[in-house]
Design a protein around this motif. Structure first.
Motif, PDB file in Angstrom:
ATOM      1  N   MET A  56       0.846  -1.201   0.000  1.00  0.00           N
ATOM      2  CA  MET A  56       0.000   0.000   0.000  1.00  0.00           C
ATOM      3  C   MET A  56       0.880   1.250   0.000  1.00  0.00           C
ATOM      4  O   MET A  56       1.640   1.466   0.939  1.00  0.00           O
ATOM      5  N   PRO A  57       0.813   2.094  -1.025  1.00  0.00           N
ATOM      6  CA  PRO A  57       1.639   3.291  -1.079  1.00  0.00           C
ATOM      7  C   PRO A  57       1.321   4.248   0.064  1.00  0.00           C
ATOM      8  O   PRO A  57       0.157   4.452   0.421  1.00  0.00           O
ATOM      9  N   ARG A  58       2.373   4.842   0.617  1.00  0.00           N
ATOM     10  CA  ARG A  58       2.228   5.811   1.705  1.00  0.00           C
ATOM     11  C   ARG A  58       2.799   7.141   1.237  1.00  0.00           C
ATOM     12  O   ARG A  58       3.912   7.214   0.719  1.00  0.00           O
ATOM     13  N   ILE A  59       2.023   8.211   1.444  1.00  0.00           N
ATOM     14  CA  ILE A  59       2.408   9.530   0.956  1.00  0.00           C
ATOM     15  C   ILE A  59       2.400  10.538   2.100  1.00  0.00           C
ATOM     16  O   ILE A  59       1.398  10.683   2.819  1.00  0.00           O
ATOM     17  N   LEU A  60       3.511  11.243   2.262  1.00  0.00           N
ATOM     18  CA  LEU A  60       3.628  12.331   3.226  1.00  0.00           C
ATOM     19  C   LEU A  60       3.086  13.596   2.575  1.00  0.00           C
ATOM     20  O   LEU A  60       3.455  13.926   1.441  1.00  0.00           O
ATOM     21  N   CYS A  61       2.216  14.329   3.285  1.00  0.00           N
ATOM     22  CA  CYS A  61       1.522  15.473   2.695  1.00  0.00           C
ATOM     23  C   CYS A  61       1.833  16.747   3.480  1.00  0.00           C
ATOM     24  O   CYS A  61       1.524  16.833   4.674  1.00  0.00           O
ATOM     25  N   LEU A  62       2.431  17.729   2.809  1.00  0.00           N
ATOM     26  CA  LEU A  62       2.903  18.949   3.466  1.00  0.00           C
ATOM     27  C   LEU A  62       2.134  20.161   2.935  1.00  0.00           C
ATOM     28  O   LEU A  62       2.190  20.480   1.750  1.00  0.00           O
ATOM     29  N   HIS A  63       1.445  20.833   3.828  1.00  0.00           N
ATOM     30  CA  HIS A  63       0.535  21.926   3.471  1.00  0.00           C
ATOM     31  C   HIS A  63       1.278  23.228   3.142  1.00  0.00           C
ATOM     32  O   HIS A  63       2.503  23.328   3.258  1.00  0.00           O
ATOM     33  N   GLY A  64       0.523  24.236   2.763  1.00  0.00           N
ATOM     34  CA  GLY A  64       1.081  25.539   2.452  1.00  0.00           C
ATOM     35  C   GLY A  64       1.200  26.424   3.681  1.00  0.00           C
ATOM     36  O   GLY A  64       0.715  26.084   4.766  1.00  0.00           O
ATOM     37  N   HIS A  65       1.838  27.566   3.513  1.00  0.00           N
ATOM     38  CA  HIS A  65       2.000  28.533   4.602  1.00  0.00           C
ATOM     39  C   HIS A  65       0.636  29.024   5.095  1.00  0.00           C
ATOM     40  O   HIS A  65      -0.275  29.292   4.308  1.00  0.00           O
ATOM     41  N   GLY A  66       0.500  29.124   6.410  1.00  0.00           N
ATOM     42  CA  GLY A  66      -0.711  29.673   6.987  1.00  0.00           C
ATOM     43  C   GLY A  66      -1.918  28.779   6.879  1.00  0.00           C
ATOM     44  O   GLY A  66      -3.062  29.258   6.925  1.00  0.00           O
ATOM     45  N   THR A  67      -1.685  27.470   6.741  1.00  0.00           N
ATOM     46  CA  THR A  67      -2.803  26.516   6.774  1.00  0.00           C
ATOM     47  C   THR A  67      -2.433  25.419   7.770  1.00  0.00           C
ATOM     48  O   THR A  67      -1.800  25.677   8.776  1.00  0.00           O
ATOM     49  N   SER A  68      -2.817  24.184   7.513  1.00  0.00           N
ATOM     50  CA  SER A  68      -2.522  23.104   8.451  1.00  0.00           C
ATOM     51  C   SER A  68      -2.685  21.761   7.759  1.00  0.00           C
ATOM     52  O   SER A  68      -3.193  21.684   6.627  1.00  0.00           O
ATOM     53  N   GLY A  69      -2.288  20.709   8.452  1.00  0.00           N
ATOM     54  CA  GLY A  69      -2.465  19.375   7.914  1.00  0.00           C
ATOM     55  C   GLY A  69      -3.927  19.046   7.675  1.00  0.00           C
ATOM     56  O   GLY A  69      -4.294  18.460   6.648  1.00  0.00           O
ATOM     57  N   SER A  70      -4.785  19.429   8.618  1.00  0.00           N
ATOM     58  CA  SER A  70      -6.218  19.115   8.474  1.00  0.00           C
ATOM     59  C   SER A  70      -6.838  19.892   7.319  1.00  0.00           C
ATOM     60  O   SER A  70      -7.711  19.383   6.602  1.00  0.00           O
ATOM     61  N   ILE A  71      -6.381  21.126   7.099  1.00  0.00           N
ATOM     62  CA  ILE A  71      -6.898  21.915   5.972  1.00  0.00           C
ATOM     63  C   ILE A  71      -6.453  21.299   4.649  1.00  0.00           C
ATOM     64  O   ILE A  71      -7.248  21.162   3.713  1.00  0.00           O
ATOM     65  N   PHE A  72      -5.178  20.904   4.575  1.00  0.00           N
ATOM     66  CA  PHE A  72      -4.679  20.276   3.343  1.00  0.00           C
ATOM     67  C   PHE A  72      -5.412  18.968   3.076  1.00  0.00           C
ATOM     68  O   PHE A  72      -5.684  18.613   1.925  1.00  0.00           O
ATOM     69  N   LYS A  73      -5.763  18.258   4.126  1.00  0.00           N
ATOM     70  CA  LYS A  73      -6.522  17.014   3.969  1.00  0.00           C
ATOM     71  C   LYS A  73      -7.871  17.299   3.308  1.00  0.00           C
ATOM     72  O   LYS A  73      -8.308  16.565   2.402  1.00  0.00           O
ATOM     73  N   THR A  74      -8.530  18.380   3.718  1.00  0.00           N
ATOM     74  CA  THR A  74      -9.799  18.760   3.114  1.00  0.00           C
ATOM     75  C   THR A  74      -9.602  19.207   1.672  1.00  0.00           C
ATOM     76  O   THR A  74     -10.386  18.849   0.776  1.00  0.00           O
ATOM     77  N   GLN A  75      -8.552  19.986   1.416  1.00  0.00           N
ATOM     78  CA  GLN A  75      -8.300  20.512   0.073  1.00  0.00           C
ATOM     79  C   GLN A  75      -8.049  19.415  -0.952  1.00  0.00           C
ATOM     80  O   GLN A  75      -8.301  19.600  -2.145  1.00  0.00           O
ATOM     81  N   THR A  76      -7.531  18.287  -0.505  1.00  0.00           N
ATOM     82  CA  THR A  76      -7.169  17.195  -1.429  1.00  0.00           C
ATOM     83  C   THR A  76      -8.172  16.052  -1.433  1.00  0.00           C
ATOM     84  O   THR A  76      -7.938  15.025  -2.075  1.00  0.00           O
ATOM     85  N   ALA A  77      -9.293  16.221  -0.730  1.00  0.00           N
ATOM     86  CA  ALA A  77     -10.242  15.114  -0.560  1.00  0.00           C
ATOM     87  C   ALA A  77     -10.774  14.587  -1.885  1.00  0.00           C
ATOM     88  O   ALA A  77     -10.965  13.371  -2.049  1.00  0.00           O
ATOM     89  N   SER A  78     -10.999  15.478  -2.848  1.00  0.00           N
ATOM     90  CA  SER A  78     -11.619  15.064  -4.111  1.00  0.00           C
ATOM     91  C   SER A  78     -10.765  14.046  -4.859  1.00  0.00           C
ATOM     92  O   SER A  78     -11.245  12.981  -5.239  1.00  0.00           O
ATOM     93  N   PHE A  79      -9.491  14.348  -5.079  1.00  0.00           N
ATOM     94  CA  PHE A  79      -8.688  13.393  -5.848  1.00  0.00           C
ATOM     95  C   PHE A  79      -8.204  12.225  -4.999  1.00  0.00           C
ATOM     96  O   PHE A  79      -7.994  11.132  -5.509  1.00  0.00           O
ATOM     97  N   ARG A  80      -8.090  12.415  -3.684  1.00  0.00           N
ATOM     98  CA  ARG A  80      -7.698  11.285  -2.839  1.00  0.00           C
ATOM     99  C   ARG A  80      -8.780  10.212  -2.795  1.00  0.00           C
ATOM    100  O   ARG A  80      -8.483   9.032  -2.584  1.00  0.00           O
ATOM    101  N   SER A  81     -10.026  10.622  -3.017  1.00  0.00           N
ATOM    102  CA  SER A  81     -11.119   9.639  -3.026  1.00  0.00           C
ATOM    103  C   SER A  81     -10.971   8.648  -4.179  1.00  0.00           C
ATOM    104  O   SER A  81     -11.563   7.567  -4.157  1.00  0.00           O
ATOM    105  N   LYS A  82     -10.163   9.026  -5.178  1.00  0.00           N
ATOM    106  CA  LYS A  82      -9.910   8.134  -6.309  1.00  0.00           C
ATOM    107  C   LYS A  82      -8.768   7.160  -6.022  1.00  0.00           C
ATOM    108  O   LYS A  82      -8.451   6.317  -6.867  1.00  0.00           O
ATOM    109  N   LEU A  83      -8.161   7.286  -4.834  1.00  0.00           N
ATOM    110  CA  LEU A  83      -6.989   6.468  -4.476  1.00  0.00           C
ATOM    111  C   LEU A  83      -7.244   5.743  -3.147  1.00  0.00           C
ATOM    112  O   LEU A  83      -6.535   5.950  -2.161  1.00  0.00           O
ATOM    113  N   PRO A  84      -8.252   4.882  -3.092  1.00  0.00           N
ATOM    114  CA  PRO A  84      -8.643   4.266  -1.821  1.00  0.00           C
ATOM    115  C   PRO A  84      -7.574   3.368  -1.202  1.00  0.00           C
ATOM    116  O   PRO A  84      -7.601   3.133   0.010  1.00  0.00           O
TER     117      PRO A  84
END
Length: 301
Positions: A1-29
């Motif tokens: 199972m591939p594991r990906i480290l996800c690093l957000h932008g300035h002035g946001t957070s891990g949880s915000i980046f998780k929401t921002q990427t939800a659409s395409f991550r849903s294609k990678l179950p």
């Protein structure tokens, strides 16, 4: 199972980046995504407080200096040691600055014999860059020539990005300011400093002020990469500059701004590129392993 480290932008957070990427991550179950928040608290980036109110926000480096950047590189390595291994790293905006510069410093240090790449490789085998570039001051610290024109263009695009993103707060306060059929990034028009037509891609001798033909051979990011950017993003030029450093890259222009659209075609496009870049990194790792006398995980006898 591939594991990906996800690093957000300035002035946001891990949880915000998780929401921002939800659409395409849903294609990678079958993929696992790890979303840490950066170590330094910061003010939210323009417009973020209107979309994600009451969520703490962070930055990877509190000041734009080489020492702060190298400390952030060390933080990523330590996090990967404690929470990895990771097949890839996925980053947005400042996260791209962090990882793009990390890969270039690694290449420089390897070239200068400061590190042994077999002993201290990068803590990921591929990278997905979304709407981000490499800080010009980091390139200068690496000894690469950065003309004043490149700095001027970067300052102009950064100012336009900040002012455009800041309109989100205005719209949240007064919805009457929103024009039907006109998106946040549609109003910049002639203010953009680039032509996103692939046929108009700048020559490597002048990529928005940077002359890649003058850079030393070591100044390359050799792991497989994906580059996702938007034609209406004022910082599109920085995304192209980062892409030009990468030897094995795939690219997608989603047509939007400094964001990640949730449309089906964008989600499927990014997901497909993620699958492809992880596969290429596995193939490359297999070749390197065979080169060190390893077959199917066991040393040749």
């Amino acid at each position: 199972m591939p594991r990906i480290l996800c690093l957000h932008g300035h002035g946001t957070s891990g949880s915000i980046f998780k929401t921002q990427t939800a659409s395409f991550r849903s294609k990678l179950p079958s993929y696992t995504f790890d979303f840490p928040s950066a170590p330094f608290p910061s003010k939210p980036s323009p417009g973020i407080e209107s979309i994600f109110p009451d969520i703490p926000t962070y930055t990877w480096y509190p000041e734009p200096t080489p020492s702060a950047l190298r400390a952030a590189h060390a933080w990523v390595r330590q996090y990967a040691r404690e929470n990895g291994p990771f097949d890839a790293v996925m980053c947005f905006s400042q996260g791209c600055s962090l990882i793009g510069s990390m890969a270039l410093y690694h290449a420089r240090d390897r070239h200068n014999g400061i590190i042994d790449v077999d002993v201290e490789p990068l803590p990921f085998h591929s990278a997905i860059f979304i709407c981000g570039g490499v800080p010009l001051w980091a390139l200068e610290d690496l000894g690469l020539p950065v003309p004043e024109r490149a700095h001027a263009l970067s300052k102009t695009t950064g100012t336009l990005l900040t002012s455009t993103a800041g309109k989100i707060t205005l719209f949240a306060r007064d919805v009457s300011q929103i024009q039907r059929g006109v998106g946040l990034w549609d109003g910049n028009g002639a203010h953009l400093l680039h032509d996103p037509d692939p046929a108009a891609r700048p020559a490597r001798s002048d990529v928005f002020g940077l002359d890649y033909t003058s850079f030393p051979e070591w100044a390359r990011i050799t792991i497989p990469t994906v580059h996702v950017y938007g034609a209406k993003d004022p910082r599109w030029p920085a995304g192209i500059q980062l892409a030009e450093f990468c030897a094995d890259r795939s690219e997608l222009d989603h047509g939007g701004g400094h964001d990640i659209p949730r449309s089906t075609w964008v989600a499927e496009g990014i997901a497909g590129l993620v699958v492809g870049v992880v596969a290429r990194s596995w193939e490359g790792e297999s070749e390197r392993t065979r080169g060190h006398g390893v077959v199917d995980g066991a040393r040749e006898g």
